[in-house]
Structure formats: C-alpha cells, structure tokens
Design a protein around this motif. Structure first.
Motif, short mmCIF file in Angstrom:
data_model
loop_
_atom_site.label_atom_id
_atom_site.label_comp_id
_atom_site.label_asym_id
_atom_site.label_seq_id
_atom_site.Cartn_x
_atom_site.Cartn_y
_atom_site.Cartn_z
N SER A 189 0.92 -1.16 -0.11
CA SER A 189 0.09 0.00 0.13
C SER A 189 0.98 1.28 0.08
N ARG A 190 0.17 2.42 -0.19
CA ARG A 190 0.92 3.72 -0.20
C ARG A 190 1.60 3.66 1.30
N PHE A 191 0.66 3.35 2.49
CA PHE A 191 1.54 3.48 3.59
C PHE A 191 2.75 2.55 3.89
N ASP A 192 2.66 1.17 3.28
CA ASP A 192 3.64 0.22 3.15
C ASP A 192 5.08 1.00 2.18
N GLN A 193 4.82 1.62 1.24
CA GLN A 193 5.86 2.41 0.83
C GLN A 193 6.40 3.31 1.30
N TRP A 194 5.52 3.99 2.10
CA TRP A 194 6.38 5.09 3.34
C TRP A 194 7.18 4.44 4.11
N LEU A 195 6.68 3.35 4.65
CA LEU A 195 7.35 2.67 5.54
C LEU A 195 8.80 2.03 4.80
N GLY A 196 8.65 1.95 3.60
CA GLY A 196 9.82 1.32 2.91
C GLY A 196 10.74 2.45 2.63
N GLY A 197 10.41 3.77 3.12
CA GLY A 197 11.45 4.76 2.65
C GLY A 197 11.12 5.81 1.65
N LYS A 198 9.74 5.44 1.02
CA LYS A 198 9.69 6.44 -0.05
C LYS A 198 8.76 7.67 0.76
N ARG A 199 9.20 8.77 0.85
CA ARG A 199 8.67 9.75 1.72
C ARG A 199 7.47 10.24 1.00
N GLY A 200 7.33 10.56 -0.41
CA GLY A 200 6.41 10.95 -1.14
C GLY A 200 5.21 10.30 -1.28
N ALA A 201 5.22 8.95 -0.66
CA ALA A 201 4.11 7.87 -0.77
C ALA A 201 2.86 8.50 -0.07
N ILE A 202 2.85 9.13 0.96
CA ILE A 202 1.80 9.70 1.42
C ILE A 202 1.76 11.20 1.67
N THR A 203 0.78 12.00 1.93
CA THR A 203 0.66 13.34 1.97
C THR A 203 0.68 13.72 3.39
N GLN A 204 0.84 14.99 3.52
CA GLN A 204 0.86 15.79 4.63
C GLN A 204 -0.37 15.30 5.48
N GLN A 205 -1.53 15.65 4.97
CA GLN A 205 -2.92 15.11 5.68
C GLN A 205 -2.68 13.92 6.17
N GLU A 206 -2.40 12.94 5.09
CA GLU A 206 -2.39 11.41 5.66
C GLU A 206 -1.29 11.06 6.56
N TYR A 207 -0.32 11.81 6.64
CA TYR A 207 0.54 11.74 7.99
C TYR A 207 0.32 12.23 9.10
N ARG A 208 -0.60 13.16 9.03
CA ARG A 208 -1.36 13.70 10.05
C ARG A 208 -2.47 12.75 10.60
N GLY A 209 -3.12 12.31 9.78
CA GLY A 209 -4.14 10.93 10.07
C GLY A 209 -3.40 9.71 10.72
N TYR A 210 -2.25 9.69 10.37
CA TYR A 210 -1.34 8.53 11.00
C TYR A 210 -1.02 8.73 12.31
N GLN A 211 -0.38 9.96 12.62
CA GLN A 211 -0.32 10.58 14.11
C GLN A 211 -1.50 10.42 14.94
N LEU A 212 -2.71 11.01 14.50
CA LEU A 212 -4.02 10.84 14.96
C LEU A 212 -4.53 9.25 15.43
N PHE A 213 -4.17 8.39 14.30
CA PHE A 213 -4.37 7.28 14.48
C PHE A 213 -3.64 6.41 15.77
N LYS A 214 -2.30 6.89 15.69
CA LYS A 214 -1.55 6.43 16.86
C LYS A 214 -1.68 6.94 18.37
#
Length: 341
Positions: A189-214
């Motif tokens: 998934s795009r989140f998996d790609q971000w975990l793998g080092g691809k910083r542009g795989a998720i957006t700022q909004q999605e990253y904020r959502g990840y922080q909220l999720f945790k």
C-alpha cells in the motif's frame, strides 16, 4: 502579450516555490516499522500453500456446487471485486436468507490468530467448514459433496496432486480452501511504501491522520501491528437495535465479552464498506464519527474502556479517514477458475 506571458511565468515560479517550500512528510523511523507486514505467510505444518493446493482451493472457493442447492459459493460472500467481502450490511445465504452479521473480508487471514466475528473457529482450516455446515449460509450435504468431487476427473486429479495419499474429504476440502485463502494478501500500500522509505508516498494530511491514529484517536489500541488488528474482542458500542447479538459472550461467558466482536483488519478497509459486524456504518467517516462520539448512546455497561469521546475536530476526522485510505494494497487481477465438469 508580453505582460500576460510574464504574469504566467511569475505565477508558475511562485507555485513551484510554494511546492518546494512546503514541509515534506518525515521519513519513517524504527518505531514505525512495527506496522510493516512480513513477507512470510504463516501456515500449519501439514498445510503449506503449494501451487497444487492453492489451485484446488481456488476452484473450491468459487464452486457453487459445494452448497446444498448449487447456488452459492464462498465467493458469494467474499467477492474479490468487493474487497473480498460482499458489500452487504448483512450477508445473504442460501435460498436468499439474510444472515445476522456482515461478511468480514478474508484479506490477510493468513496473519490472523482468531477467526470469525466471535472467534469460534480455532484455525483457518476449522473456519473453512463453518459456512459450509451452516444451514443459513451454504447448507452443504457433505456426503453428496464428497461424492460429487470424487466423481469428477478434474477434481480427482487436483486432489491427488494437492494431497497425495489423502482421500477427498471434509478435511482435505477445508485444507485446500485455507491454503488458497492464505494467498489473499494485501501489501505494498502507499503506507507500506512510506514505511519502506518513499517519503512522497503519503501526503501531509495522511501523515497527520497516522499520528492521530496512534495518538489522540486511540485507534492503535485495537488496530495494532502489521495487520492492523489485535486479534482481540471488544464491545465498541454499536447499537443492538431490536436483536441482541451477544458475540464472543456465547463462547466465553464473561461480562466484558457480551456484545464483543473481533477487531477486523484495516488493510484494504476503503474497499470493504459497509462497516461493523452489522454493516451499520456506510462510510469510513461514519466509523470515525461513531468512535468520536464514544459509541452509540446510551453506552452499554461493558463498553470497551478504549472507546470514549475523542473530541476530534472535523478536520482531524478528515485526516484520519485520509490515512486509512493509504492502507489499500496493490490490487492484483483475480481470474475466476474454469471448474471441473
């Protein structure tokens, strides 16, 4: 003309500068790797997913002749085009019977340790025969099923290749179905790609959502680990309506288990609407708003302590929904097999 051209160029330069000035999503760190899905697929010692077993299981999964009247298959409730669910609030079984619960996705069941909404199946092999045996779901006549499968040369050949020396039986049918289902995996998934080092795989909004999720939204309390589930059972405060479904309590008569159901995976969750065990939430936003309100009111006495009002703002709800959409894996085309005749 020159003025217009200069204006257009200036606008383009300013837009480019704004993009470069915008903060980038941070790189995934070591702590984020707890969400990384392993490549190895767990399986019991006697049922590794060989090509022959997977091919047999796939044929059985799509074959309606396993049902009592030859009209429904496993794929009727677990359709690959519907996130391996069925898009229904509550599934429809044999003879059009409306079932009590929604069909959970089979995505990533290889990583589960608990099976079915109430956990009554001890393994994926055990789970495989549950819908077959249910009078409401497939109402399989097992003796007739075994005779039918053994009578078809194509199936005899497939069983012999998959489970040499073993008879065509309920057990080998269950093993084959489980072997196939373990191959239904959502990853990359795009989140998996971000975990793998691809910083542009998720957006700022999605990253904020990840922080909220945790954090503030407390989702990770139950939707934890690489498969986004704790494999536990919780009463999340879904309104019972006129029919009380006691869930896990039927198997474990503990007060905390009354109305408790298994935490589903969130991988491919954007593909598996509607949500909750009764399909009462039509969208991911409705799911988040349910938790934001602390569950349906009045809350049951044994509401999970993890469910409480969250005070998320509308923008934060949007961010959280955006993050969950990054969990959709790379979709592989699924072909329906030609069944033995």
């Amino acid at each position: 003309m020159q003025t217009a051209l200069r204006t257009a160029l200036l606008t383009l330069l300013l837009a480019t500068a704004a993009v470069h000035a915008a903060p980038s999503v941070p790189k995934a760190g070591p702590a984020d790797q707890e969400w990384k899905l392993g490549k190895a697929l767990p399986h019991p010692a006697d049922n590794a997913a060989t090509p022959a077993r997977v091919a047999l299981g796939k044929a059985l999964f799509f074959d309606p002749r396993l049902s009592g009247n030859g009209t429904v298959s496993c794929a009727s409730c677990h359709h690959p085009g519907l996130g391996w669910s069925d898009g229904q609030k509550k599934s429809i079984g044999i003879n059009g019977q409306r079932l009590d619960r929604a069909a959970p996705t089979i995505v990533n069941v290889a990583f589960n340790t608990q099976f079915m909404w109430d956990g009554r199946a001890r393994s994926l092999e055990d789970q495989a025969t549950g819908p077959l045996a249910s009078p409401q779901e497939m109402s399989t006549d097992f003796q007739h099923m075994k005779l039918m499968l053994a009578s078809l040369e194509g199936y005899r050949t497939m069983f012999a290749a998959a489970y040499p020396g073993e008879a065509v039986s309920e057990r080998t049918v269950a093993k084959a179905l489980a072997a196939f289902q373990r191959t239904v995996v959502s990853r990359d998934s795009r989140f998996d790609q971000w975990l793998g080092g691809k910083r542009g795989a998720i957006t700022q909004q999605e990253y904020r959502g990840y922080q909220l999720f945790k954090g503030k939204a407390n989702c990770a309390a139950c939707h934890s680990g690489p498969n986004f589930t704790d494999n536990g059972f919780h009463n999340i405060g879904v309104a019972q309506g006129g029919h009380e479904d006691v869930g896990r309590y039927k198997l474990r008569a503990l007060p905390s288990m009354k109305g408790a159901f298994k935490t589903p995976t969130l991988r491919d969750v954007a593909l598996t609407a509607p949500y909750f065990r009764d399909g009462s939430a039509a969208t991911l936003r409705e799911v988040v708003e349910h938790y934001n309100a602390g569950g349906a009111q009045p809350a049951p006495a044994n509401l999970s302590p993890e469910v409480r009002p969250l005070q998320l703002t509308p923008a934060e709800v949007d961010d959280l929904v955006a993050f969950m959409k990054t969990l959709t894996g790379r979709q592989k085309p699924v072909t329906v097999p030609v069944l033995p005749q």
